[in-house]
Scaffold this active site. Structure first.
Site, PDB file in Angstrom:
ATOM      1  CE1 TYR A   1      14.439  52.404  -9.916  1.00 59.73           C
ATOM      2  CE2 TYR A   1      13.498  53.459 -11.739  1.00 59.73           C
ATOM      3  CZ  TYR A   1      14.173  52.933 -11.343  1.00 59.73           C
ATOM      4  OH  TYR A   1      15.755  51.538 -11.875  1.00 59.73           O
TER       5      TYR A   1
ATOM      6  CE  LYS B   1      17.237  53.152  -9.673  1.00 61.29           C
ATOM      7  NZ  LYS B   1      17.887  52.871  -8.364  1.00 61.29           N
TER       8      LYS B   1
HETATM    9  N1  LIG Z   1      18.499  47.535 -15.923  1.00 59.33           N
HETATM   10  C1  LIG Z   1      17.854  48.464 -16.540  1.00 59.33           C
HETATM   11  O1  LIG Z   1      17.985  49.252 -17.326  1.00 59.33           O
HETATM   12  C2  LIG Z   1      17.996  49.702 -15.162  1.00 59.33           C
HETATM   13  C3  LIG Z   1      17.946  51.076 -15.369  1.00 59.33           C
HETATM   14  C4  LIG Z   1      17.961  52.129 -14.660  1.00 59.33           C
HETATM   15  C5  LIG Z   1      18.002  52.087 -12.941  1.00 59.33           C
HETATM   16  N2  LIG Z   1      18.517  49.953 -12.888  1.00 59.33           N
HETATM   17  C6  LIG Z   1      18.969  50.437 -11.849  1.00 59.33           C
HETATM   18  O2  LIG Z   1      20.410  49.314 -11.579  1.00 59.33           O
HETATM   19  C7  LIG Z   1      19.635  48.735 -10.103  1.00 59.33           C
HETATM   20  C8  LIG Z   1      19.514  47.109 -10.738  1.00 59.33           C
HETATM   21  O3  LIG Z   1      18.443  46.887 -11.711  1.00 59.33           O
HETATM   22  P1  LIG Z   1      18.429  45.532 -12.456  1.00 59.33           P
HETATM   23  O4  LIG Z   1      17.949  45.582 -13.606  1.00 59.33           O
HETATM   24  O5  LIG Z   1      19.972  44.510 -12.651  1.00 59.33           O
HETATM   25  O6  LIG Z   1      17.462  44.505 -11.350  1.00 59.33           O
HETATM   26  P2  LIG Z   1      17.349  43.042 -11.303  1.00 59.33           P
HETATM   27  O7  LIG Z   1      16.035  42.912 -10.197  1.00 59.33           O
HETATM   28  O8  LIG Z   1      17.886  41.914 -11.730  1.00 59.33           O
HETATM   29  O9  LIG Z   1      18.312  43.236  -9.910  1.00 59.33           O
HETATM   30  C9  LIG Z   1      18.647  43.643  -8.167  1.00 59.33           C
HETATM   31  C10 LIG Z   1      18.480  43.181  -7.350  1.00 59.33           C
HETATM   32  O10 LIG Z   1      18.387  43.795  -6.051  1.00 59.33           O
HETATM   33  C11 LIG Z   1      17.795  42.902  -5.084  1.00 59.33           C
HETATM   34  N3  LIG Z   1      17.293  43.518  -4.063  1.00 59.33           N
HETATM   35  C12 LIG Z   1      15.880  44.082  -4.706  1.00 59.33           C
HETATM   36  N4  LIG Z   1      16.094  45.143  -2.609  1.00 59.33           N
HETATM   37  C13 LIG Z   1      16.695  44.627  -2.399  1.00 59.33           C
HETATM   38  C14 LIG Z   1      16.725  44.608  -0.682  1.00 59.33           C
HETATM   39  N5  LIG Z   1      15.885  45.453  -0.333  1.00 59.33           N
HETATM   40  N6  LIG Z   1      18.151  44.333  -0.009  1.00 59.33           N
HETATM   41  C15 LIG Z   1      19.237  43.956  -1.391  1.00 59.33           C
HETATM   42  N7  LIG Z   1      19.089  43.044  -2.257  1.00 59.33           N
HETATM   43  C16 LIG Z   1      17.365  43.654  -3.051  1.00 59.33           C
HETATM   44  C17 LIG Z   1      17.180  41.889  -5.831  1.00 59.33           C
HETATM   45  O11 LIG Z   1      17.418  40.123  -5.029  1.00 59.33           O
HETATM   46  C18 LIG Z   1      18.110  41.575  -7.135  1.00 59.33           C
HETATM   47  O12 LIG Z   1      18.706  40.689  -7.219  1.00 59.33           O
HETATM   48  C19 LIG Z   1      18.940  48.991  -9.823  1.00 59.33           C
HETATM   49  O13 LIG Z   1      18.735  49.705  -8.612  1.00 59.33           O
HETATM   50  C20 LIG Z   1      17.778  50.081 -10.980  1.00 59.33           C
HETATM   51  O14 LIG Z   1      16.817  50.715 -10.482  1.00 59.33           O
HETATM   52  C21 LIG Z   1      18.341  49.168 -13.616  1.00 59.33           C
END
Ligand SMILES: NC(=O)c1ccc[n+]([C@@H]2O[C@H](COP(=O)([O-])OP(=O)(O)OC[C@H]3O[C@@H](n4cnc5c(N)ncnc54)[C@H](O)[C@@H]3O)[C@@H](O)[C@H]2O)c1
Length: 308
Positions: free
Chosen positions: A164, A168
């Site tokens: 990851y 990233k």
């Molecule tokens: N939540 C955090 O604190 C955090 C921190 C750092 C980075 N992020 C990044 O933010 C983004 C959103 O994360 P989140 O926390 O909302 O997670 P989440 O799991 O709630 O949402 C992610 C969404 O992406 C969709 N998804 C996964 N693989 C997919 C694909 N191949 N094609 C299309 N859709 C796909 C999933 O179905 C899901 O609805 C991600 O890239 C995550 O790595 C989140």
């Protein structure tokens, strides 16, 4: 009162918009006039399965609030299909938010090829594929806003997230280069490293924190970066819980090996300078800045050799 930032006439593609942060971005842009493509594969946090429910629900939410939206259920690795949905439904694409993501956390010594490949495919290849498919349209219309999603794990490293964090930080490199390539066509490309409660972070955070760190704190920053008026490009912002800050590289002034002594012992002698951030640190912003001291020292070497 400052002017309300609107997105009328703009078409936004938000990947992974069926849950968490992506949903918040899609709802906010949809509530301010953007036509939204709600993309979501509808699988698990671990990257398994697929369903139309997640995207459909958010499309309904946007529509019932008076906005315009269509669903797309393709995986981000097929970026061309997602952008085709935008072009078929709305005729253009102005904003791309590369948000879709999954986790396959495991210590590196236990990581499988599949853990590595899946994370690379969804995060880095997915960000590439969707952006690549939108790029020509953005160039032609001389407008584009791309928001990519990095992570503190990529910026700083995190145990159990070799796959990851590599993907990233790759996304940040892609961001910085695309910002340069898009500059003459009014395409701004930025990156965020958010912290928010979601089903993804529910695997590692207590519920109380998941509830408090609402995605709605992050969404306004993404919306700001998506707006015509935003001039920033090639930057990364750390944010969450209503806090946001730009992050930049800092480099120590560094040390020079004495002329004629390219030995490991000479390196040991200057090591303190190499790692000293207190004495006139620098903030390089380009490869030119990066190479500056190397080229400068090359000149000094040439001069010194000519005097021999
Ligand atoms: N939540 C955090 O604190 C955090 C921190 C750092 C980075 N992020 C990044 O933010 C983004 C959103 O994360 P989140 O926390 O909302 O997670 P989440 O799991 O709630 O949402 C992610 C969404 O992406 C969709 N998804 C996964 N693989 C997919 C694909 N191949 N094609 C299309 N859709 C796909 C999933 O179905 C899901 O609805 C991600 O890239 C995550 O790595 C989140």
């Amino acid at each position: 009162m400052s002017e309300t930032l609107r997105y009328d006439g703009k078409v936004a593609v938000v990947t992974g918009a069926g849950n968490g942060l992506g949903r918040a971005y899609a709802l906010l842009l949809g509530s301010r006039g953007a036509k939204v493509v709600v993309n979501d594969l509808g699988g698990s946090t671990h990257g398994e399965g697929a369903s139309t429910n997640a995207a459909d629900k958010v499309v309904e939410e946007i529509k019932s609030a008076g906005g315009e939206a269509v669903a797309n259920y393709d995986s981000v690795e097929y970026g061309d299909k997602i952008i085709k949905t935008a072009l078929d439904a709305f005729g253009r694409v102005d904003i791309v938010i590369n948000n879709a993501g999954i986790l396959r956390d495991v210590a590196f010594h236990k990581m499988t090829q599949k853990d590595w490949d899946l994370i690379y495919t969804v995060h880095l290849k997915g960000t590439y594929a969707v952006t690549k498919a939108a790029w020509e349209t953005m160039r032609k219309q001389q407008f584009g806003r791309v928001i990519n999603v990095a992570s503190a794990a990529g910026l700083y490293g995190n145990f159990g997230q070799a796959n990851y964090s590599a993907a990233k930080l790759g996304i940040l490199g892609l961001t910085k280069t695309l910002a340069r390539e898009g500059a003459s066509k009014n395409i701004k490309v930025n990156c965020i490293a958010p912290l928010a409660g979601s089903r993804m972070t529910a695997t590692v955070m207590p519920q109380e924190m998941v509830d408090a760190l609402r995605p709605e704190f992050v969404a306004p920053v993404v919306a700001y970066l998506s707006h015509d008026s935003c001039e920033s490009s090639g930057q990364v912002y750390e944010l969450g819980a209503g806090w946001v800050a730009e992050l930049r590289w800092q480099r120590a002034k560094g040390g020079f090996l004495p002329f004629g002594d390219a030995s490991p012992e000479a390196v040991a002698k200057v090591w303190e300078k190499v790692t000293d951030y207190d004495d006139e640190p620098e903030y390089p912003e380009s490869t030119q800045d990066s190479f500056g001291p190397v080229m400068g020292n090359l000149e000094r070497y040439k001069e010194a050799s000519s005097k021999l």
